[in-house]
Write a protein that holds these residues in place. Structure first.
Motif, PDB file in Angstrom:
ATOM      1  N   VAL A  47       0.834  -1.202   0.000  1.00 23.03           N
ATOM      2  CA  VAL A  47       0.000   0.000   0.000  1.00 23.03           C
ATOM      3  C   VAL A  47       0.872   1.256   0.000  1.00 23.03           C
ATOM      4  N   ARG A  48       1.985   1.237   0.751  1.00 22.03           N
ATOM      5  CA  ARG A  48       2.877   2.402   0.796  1.00 22.03           C
ATOM      6  C   ARG A  48       3.416   2.731  -0.582  1.00 22.03           C
ATOM      7  N   VAL A  49       3.840   1.686  -1.316  1.00 20.92           N
ATOM      8  CA  VAL A  49       4.368   1.902  -2.663  1.00 20.92           C
ATOM      9  C   VAL A  49       3.283   2.495  -3.567  1.00 20.92           C
ATOM     10  N   GLU A  52       2.704   6.281  -2.341  1.00 18.67           N
ATOM     11  CA  GLU A  52       3.817   7.208  -2.540  1.00 18.67           C
ATOM     12  C   GLU A  52       4.306   7.244  -3.976  1.00 18.67           C
ATOM     13  N   GLU A  53       4.326   6.095  -4.640  1.00 24.21           N
ATOM     14  CA  GLU A  53       4.898   6.025  -5.979  1.00 24.21           C
ATOM     15  C   GLU A  53       3.837   5.881  -7.072  1.00 24.21           C
ATOM     16  N   GLY A  54       2.606   5.619  -6.667  1.00 25.28           N
ATOM     17  CA  GLY A  54       1.556   5.447  -7.666  1.00 25.28           C
ATOM     18  C   GLY A  54       1.630   4.119  -8.402  1.00 25.28           C
ATOM     19  N   ASN A  89      -5.613   4.638   4.820  1.00 29.03           N
ATOM     20  CA  ASN A  89      -5.050   4.709   3.465  1.00 29.03           C
ATOM     21  C   ASN A  89      -5.845   3.888   2.448  1.00 29.03           C
ATOM     22  N   LEU A  90      -6.748   3.028   2.949  1.00 25.58           N
ATOM     23  CA  LEU A  90      -7.478   2.112   2.053  1.00 25.58           C
ATOM     24  C   LEU A  90      -8.683   2.832   1.455  1.00 25.58           C
ATOM     25  N   THR A  91      -8.429   3.794   0.646  1.00 25.20           N
ATOM     26  CA  THR A  91      -9.483   4.576  -0.001  1.00 25.20           C
ATOM     27  C   THR A  91     -10.098   3.775  -1.143  1.00 25.20           C
ATOM     28  N   SER A  92     -10.935   4.447  -1.923  1.00 24.75           N
ATOM     29  CA  SER A  92     -11.620   3.774  -3.027  1.00 24.75           C
ATOM     30  C   SER A  92     -10.660   3.257  -4.092  1.00 24.75           C
ATOM     31  N   ASP A  93      -9.402   3.739  -4.097  1.00 23.15           N
ATOM     32  CA  ASP A  93      -8.421   3.229  -5.060  1.00 23.15           C
ATOM     33  C   ASP A  93      -8.011   1.797  -4.740  1.00 23.15           C
TER      34      ASP A  93
END
Length: 609
Positions: A47-49, A52-54, A89-93
């Motif tokens: 999730v961090r990657v 932060e990096e898309g 951080n677990l949004t709709s994406d």
């Protein structure tokens, strides 16, 4: 010969590296491309990657890993803790990874995992309410038993093991509903969507209903919506359970003696509701039988009030009855071709006399209201007649009161029709003919009680039955032939009216007129529906039979061959279904009635002077 040896030039294949070569090999290995597994990367890093990096490649791999891998308890616990830590951080994406997390097999894990998973579930629903439909659906789907789990569900009650597996599901749902009020609509939609198809095995439908009723226990606010949904689903079962097939099963079942069946004992209060009497064989009828058994037990626990009941319990019972009365008006009364679901209101009204009065008053107000559609008024009249005839718990005073009200309304209608020269059209006078048939039906069915004393006979004389039967609108013409014949027999016996001349004249009018190859039939009888006709389901009948009145022939009727007495035939639409009730013979109503048939029925349902 001398032997000479010399050192060959061949080197060993196991030659050792020098220190310089070893360092060179390590450098080459370090520079090679290596792929780490999703398990090694972990959820948090993936999730961090992405954040932060898309780069969502690792997230997709981890979602696939969650769906396909057999995870140990330690791995599941680690993943859940990571998910709880990064829940914001677990949004709709990240919908794919969230769906994979919500689909984890967690309910059969250790208590530590269940607790951690519950906390994560609450957090994700509170933080991101867009996941409510997915999350609630993932919970509700656990309510549906497997097609092969019949042994775990006996008459709609789960085994201890199955119940233990379901408890954490309901605990999570309860906490979600408490924390997120907007989840209520989502839960109702999910329950309706996931309700099993009516052709599913009986234990699947009954098991799902068990969980639905369980929801009401800890969230009573759902009572009205859930009960409405349940009645609608049971109606689907009811109209798809052929009454004729169930009737055949009942008649052709085990050839046990009537005495053995009569004194069969049922343990109604047993937790597993195991019943020695076998249910019907029709699969849809079997599901309906078990579901109604569960509904009766649920209502009995909620509405049964005794002297030791608290004020709160009494208020709860009254509130639930008002809900059921509203649902009857909204769902059951307009329904067509139902056979057993309406007995839910029959059973509830048997608990308290005040409930019966409220039920009859609702129906009578419908009948009197000219702004209500004729079809609904006609149906309400059928409910009044059938309820007064069949409810053993009603005092005779209630029958007398409504007989008086029905005949008073009918006489007023006759006076108005004389004033306005109204024609005797079935469509135009549907409610009048329904009311007249209800009067005839009640007098024929309850003749023994209504003629027990001279006071009762004086009451019947005050109803002016002769004027009602022989008015210009001719209600006997559109009345069911067995009802009309039985009524004529009773009224002639006690010199209340003489209807046989009218019956014979009406019989001649019903003969078909033939024009070449075409055949013209006169107007049919009023489309009749007696909703509380004999109850054919076997297991749930234990809640009905003690309060249900079967027909008992009047002792004053002569020349009645008791072996030929059959049930009151019911008709709704074009269906013709015979029933065993010892009231009215199972002829084909009066579609093609001939004089010989009229005379035959005449012998059965009246006695000579």
């Amino acid at each position: 010969m001398s032997l000479y040896t010399r050192k060959t030039g061949v080197t060993s294949i196991l030659k050792t590296f020098s220190g310089e070569d070893r360092q060179r090999a390590k450098a080459v290995a370090a520079n090679k491309v290596r792929f780490s597994t999703p398990k090694e990367k972990g959820l948090a890093e993936s999730v961090r990657v992405a954040v932060e990096e898309g780069n969502f490649h690792l997230v997709k791999e981890f979602a696939y890993f969650l769906r396909e891998s057999e995870l140990t308890d330690d791995e599941v616990l680690l993943i859940i803790k990571d998910a709880k830590r990064i829940v914001h951080n677990l949004t709709s994406d990240f919908v794919n990874i969230v769906e994979a997390l919500l689909s984890l097999n967690w309910k059969n894990r250790s208590s530590e995992i269940i607790e951690a998973y519950t906390e994560f579930w609450i957090d994700i629903m509170v933080a991101h309410n867009r996941y409510l439909p997915v999350g609630v659906s993932k919970l509700i789907i656990h309510w549906i038993p497997g097609d092969l789990d019949a042994s775990e569900w006996v008459n709609g009650c789960p085994s201890e093991c199955t119940r233990s597996d379901l408890e954490p599901i309901h605990n999570v749902l309860n906490r979600v509903l408490t924390a997120v009020p907007m989840a209520f609509d989502v839960v109702i939609d999910a329950i309706s969507t996931k309700f099993p198809y009516f052709k599913k095995p009986a234990h699947v439908t009954a098991g799902y209903l068990f969980n639905v009723l369980w929801l009401i226990e800890y969230k009573p606010i759902f009572e009205e919506l859930i009960l409405k949904l349940v009645l609608q689903k049971l109606l689907v079962l009811d109209v798809n359970a052929p009454r004729d097939q169930i009737d055949v099963e009942t008649n052709d079942g085990n050839d046990k003696s009537e005495t053995e069946e009569m004194f069969h004992i049922y343990n109604i209060n047993a937790d597993n509701l195991i019943n020695a009497r076998q249910t019907v064989k029709n699969p849809v009828g079997k599901a309906l039988d078990i579901c109604l058994l569960m509904i009766y037990k649920f209502l009995d626990g909620k509405c049964r009030i005794n002297q030791n009941s608290s004020e709160q319990e009494s208020g709860t019972a009254n509130r639930l009855f008002k809900i059921l009365l509203y649902l009857f008006d909204d769902v059951l009364l307009p329904s067509h071709n139902t056979h057993h679901v309406q007995f839910v209101i029959f059973y509830v009204t048997s608990i308290r006399f005040a409930y019966s009065e409220a039920f009859l008053n609702l129906l009578w107000q419908k009948v009197k209201n000219p702004n209500v559609s004729a079809i609904i008024r006609h149906s309400a009249v059928g409910y009044i007649a059938s309820f007064l005839a069949r409810a053993k718990f009603l005092p005779l005073s209630s029958v007398i009161f409504y007989l008086k009200e029905l005949t008073k309304w009918a006489h007023t209608y006759i006076d108005e029709s004389d004033e306005y020269n109204q024609t005797s059209s079935l469509k135009a006078n549907l409610v009048f003919y329904s009311v007249c048939q209800a009067v005839f039906y009640l007098i024929a069915f309850r003749a023994t009680d209504l003629t027990a004393s001279s006071k009762d006979l004086l009451f019947l004389q005050s109803l002016q039955l002769s004027r009602l039967a022989m008015c210009q609108l001719n209600p006997l013409r559109y009345c069911l032939s067995p009802v009309a014949t039985a009524f004529a027999g009773v009224t002639r016996t006690y010199q209340l009216a003489y209807c046989h001349t009218v019956l014979e004249r009406n019989a001649r009018r019903k003969l078909a007129t033939v024009y070449g190859h075409d055949k013209s039939m006169p107007e049919e009888t009023v489309e009749t529906f007696f909703p509380f006709d004999p109850y054919l389901l076997k297991i749930s009948n234990q809640y009905i039979e003690d309060n249900y009145m079967a027909y008992q022939s009047n002792e004053t009727e002569d020349n009645v061959d008791r072996s030929s007495e059959n049930l009151l035939s019911r008709k709704r639409g074009d269906s013709e279904l015979g029933e065993e009730d010892d009231f009215i013979t199972t002829d084909k109503r009066q579609k093609h009635l001939e004089m010989s048939k009229s005379e035959e029925l005449d012998k059965q349902f009246h006695c000579g002077t």
